[in-house]
Scaffold this motif. Structure first.
Motif, short mmCIF file in Angstrom:
data_model
loop_
_atom_site.label_atom_id
_atom_site.label_comp_id
_atom_site.label_asym_id
_atom_site.label_seq_id
_atom_site.Cartn_x
_atom_site.Cartn_y
_atom_site.Cartn_z
N SER A 62 0.86 -1.19 0.00
CA SER A 62 0.00 0.00 0.00
C SER A 62 0.89 1.23 0.00
O SER A 62 1.79 1.36 0.83
N SER A 63 0.63 2.14 -0.94
CA SER A 63 1.47 3.33 -1.08
C SER A 63 1.27 4.29 0.09
O SER A 63 0.14 4.51 0.55
N LEU A 64 2.39 4.87 0.56
CA LEU A 64 2.36 5.84 1.65
C LEU A 64 2.73 7.25 1.18
O LEU A 64 2.61 8.20 1.95
N GLY A 65 3.19 7.38 -0.06
CA GLY A 65 3.60 8.68 -0.57
C GLY A 65 4.87 8.54 -1.38
O GLY A 65 5.41 7.45 -1.56
N ASN A 66 5.34 9.65 -1.90
CA ASN A 66 6.56 9.61 -2.69
C ASN A 66 7.35 10.90 -2.55
O ASN A 66 6.84 11.91 -2.04
N GLY A 67 8.63 10.84 -2.99
CA GLY A 67 9.50 12.00 -2.93
C GLY A 67 9.90 12.38 -1.51
O GLY A 67 9.85 11.57 -0.59
N ALA A 68 10.29 13.64 -1.33
CA ALA A 68 10.61 14.15 0.00
C ALA A 68 9.30 14.48 0.71
O ALA A 68 8.60 15.41 0.34
N THR A 69 8.98 13.68 1.72
CA THR A 69 7.67 13.81 2.34
C THR A 69 7.71 13.26 3.76
O THR A 69 8.73 12.72 4.21
N THR A 70 6.59 13.39 4.46
CA THR A 70 6.43 12.80 5.79
C THR A 70 5.38 11.71 5.71
O THR A 70 4.29 11.92 5.16
N ILE A 71 5.71 10.53 6.24
CA ILE A 71 4.78 9.40 6.21
C ILE A 71 4.56 8.88 7.63
O ILE A 71 5.33 9.18 8.55
N SER A 72 3.49 8.12 7.79
CA SER A 72 3.14 7.56 9.10
C SER A 72 3.50 6.08 9.14
O SER A 72 3.11 5.32 8.24
N ILE A 73 4.22 5.68 10.17
CA ILE A 73 4.61 4.29 10.38
C ILE A 73 3.79 3.74 11.54
O ILE A 73 3.86 4.26 12.66
N ASP A 74 2.96 2.71 11.27
CA ASP A 74 2.14 2.15 12.35
C ASP A 74 2.72 0.82 12.82
O ASP A 74 3.63 0.26 12.21
N SER A 75 2.18 0.31 13.89
CA SER A 75 2.74 -0.88 14.54
C SER A 75 2.62 -2.13 13.68
O SER A 75 3.42 -3.06 13.82
N SER A 76 1.62 -2.17 12.77
CA SER A 76 1.46 -3.36 11.93
C SER A 76 2.61 -3.53 10.94
O SER A 76 2.81 -4.62 10.39
N MET A 77 3.39 -2.49 10.70
CA MET A 77 4.50 -2.55 9.75
C MET A 77 5.74 -3.20 10.37
O MET A 77 6.71 -3.51 9.66
N ASN A 78 5.73 -3.39 11.69
CA ASN A 78 6.82 -4.07 12.39
C ASN A 78 8.17 -3.41 12.09
O ASN A 78 9.19 -4.08 11.90
N SER A 79 8.15 -2.06 12.02
CA SER A 79 9.37 -1.26 11.82
C SER A 79 10.06 -1.54 10.49
O SER A 79 11.27 -1.39 10.36
N ILE A 80 9.27 -1.95 9.49
CA ILE A 80 9.81 -2.20 8.15
C ILE A 80 9.13 -1.26 7.16
O ILE A 80 7.90 -1.17 7.10
N LEU A 81 9.94 -0.55 6.38
CA LEU A 81 9.44 0.31 5.32
C LEU A 81 9.98 -0.18 3.99
O LEU A 81 11.18 -0.44 3.86
N TYR A 82 9.12 -0.30 3.01
CA TYR A 82 9.52 -0.64 1.65
C TYR A 82 9.51 0.63 0.80
O TYR A 82 8.68 1.52 1.01
N PHE A 83 10.43 0.70 -0.15
CA PHE A 83 10.35 1.78 -1.13
C PHE A 83 10.82 1.29 -2.49
O PHE A 83 11.56 0.30 -2.59
N THR A 84 10.34 1.93 -3.53
CA THR A 84 10.75 1.61 -4.89
C THR A 84 11.41 2.83 -5.52
O THR A 84 11.15 3.97 -5.12
N VAL A 85 12.26 2.58 -6.50
CA VAL A 85 12.88 3.66 -7.27
C VAL A 85 12.63 3.37 -8.74
O VAL A 85 13.00 2.29 -9.25
N VAL A 86 11.99 4.31 -9.43
CA VAL A 86 11.65 4.16 -10.85
C VAL A 86 12.34 5.26 -11.64
O VAL A 86 12.12 6.45 -11.37
#
Length: 345
Positions: free
Chosen positions: A95-119
């Motif tokens: 599920s997308s959380l945003g892109n570029g230079a931004t502020t995102i919310s990390i919730d407990s269900s993510m278990n301190s893991i963030l994914y990102f892609t580079v296109v």
């Protein structure tokens, strides 16, 4: 009194001289003080999350783009490349959380893991292997269609544990991502002269000295190497070379025997040898041949072929063709090839 630095330098010079003299070190491939950009086959760190303090809350993400082959050269987020952040609890659905230079919310269900892609939005290759050192939080990466648009992209798995607290004046912690990429540089292949008067001696060793050229600060993602040998004249259809003793010296990979190539008998006089970097012609199954800033653009790729031409009244001629197949930065394909005639007479 001899200074320690002078002694060390002397040892290095002696080692280089000995290495070059014995053939262990190839001077043409030796770059001192130049960024390698982690060319070759892109290999994930395959790490595991740390056991530190978990992270939830607001996170400022700051992508910083650089040329992997010239770190002083920057890229522009949203113009040259686009960075998108994802939440995933299983590494399958995102599920997308945003892109570029931004502020995102990390919730407990993510278990301190963030994914990102580079296109890439311009003719650039993402350089994932070169990102592991400046981004120790990256514990895994791969290549798949994360956003389900029908096109695969590089994804990165990031461990957020033990993220530092917000700096003074900020209400959120900050994660800086250092993202490297290569300029797409289609390579060329030289055309060695035909080799004449080979003779009929058994076990004759012939080198076809092909060279792949890649411009400075560019990369070529080669996914397949083929060597095609066609008997264009002579009696019979017998193979006139020793497959086990013949080999191709591939940049970043090394000397590969023709026995490690897939052999296809296209006809009694036409044999094709194919070496595939991976199972599919995709960016994650490619050998990135790169040239750094001020680096040597010429990459030797010689074929050693051991011949045993027949002793008869006819003249045995072989056409040997080397073909390099590459994936472009927009995920198309391109091919370069050259043919050299081996003439018995």
């Amino acid at each position: 009194m001899v200074r320690a630095g002078v002694v060390i330098l002397g040892v290095i010079i002696v080692a280089l001289v000995v290495g070059m003299g014995t053939g262990v070190i190839n001077l043409q491939n030796l770059n001192i003080g130049q960024p390698a950009g982690n060319g070759g086959i892109q290999t994930s760190p395959d790490g595991t999350p740390s056991t530190g303090t978990g992270f939830t809350g607001e996170l400022i993400v700051d992508p910083q783009h650089r040329d992997a082959l010239d770190n002083s050269e920057t890229r522009d987020e949203g113009i040259d490349l686009r960075t998108t952040y994802y939440k995933s609890v299983d590494g399958v659905s995102f599920s997308s959380l945003g892109n570029g230079a931004t502020t995102i919310s990390i919730d407990s269900s993510m278990n301190s893991i963030l994914y990102f892609t580079v296109v890439p939005l311009d003719p650039f290759y993402v350089a994932p292997s070169s990102m592991s050192l400046p981004n120790p939080r990256i514990i895994d990466f791969g290549f798949m269609d994360v956003n389900l648009d029908g096109v695969r992209e590089w994804w990165f798995k990031t461990d957020l544990r033990d993220i530092p607290a917000p700096i003074a004046g900020q209400v959120a912690s900050t994660l800086s991502l250092f993202i490297n990429s290569y300029d797409d540089g289609a390579s060329t292949l030289n055309s060695p002269a035909n080799i004449l008067n080979i003779g009929q001696a058994s076990g004759t060793v012939i080198f076809i000295r092909w060279e792949q050229s890649v411009l400075q600060e560019t990369a070529d993602a080669v996914y397949e190497y083929t060597v095609q040998i066609v008997k264009v004249s002579g009696a019979g259809g017998t193979e006139f070379w020793d497959r086990g003793l013949s080999s191709l010296d591939i940049p970043n990979i090394g000397i590969v025997s023709l026995t490690d190539f897939d052999e296809q008998l296209l006809s009694s006089t036409d044999t094709l040898y194919r070496y595939k970097v991976g199972e599919t012609a995709t960016l994650d199954n490619a050998n990135y041949v790169t040239t750094a800033q001020n680096g040597n653009e010429v990459k030797p790729i010689p074929l050693k072929i051991v011949l045993s031409l027949q002793d008869n009244a006819t003249n045995d001629n072989l056409d040997v063709t080397l073909t390099l197949k590459s994936v472009t930065s927009n995920q198309g394909t391109t091919t370069v090839s050259d043919t050299v005639r081996l003439d018995e007479s």
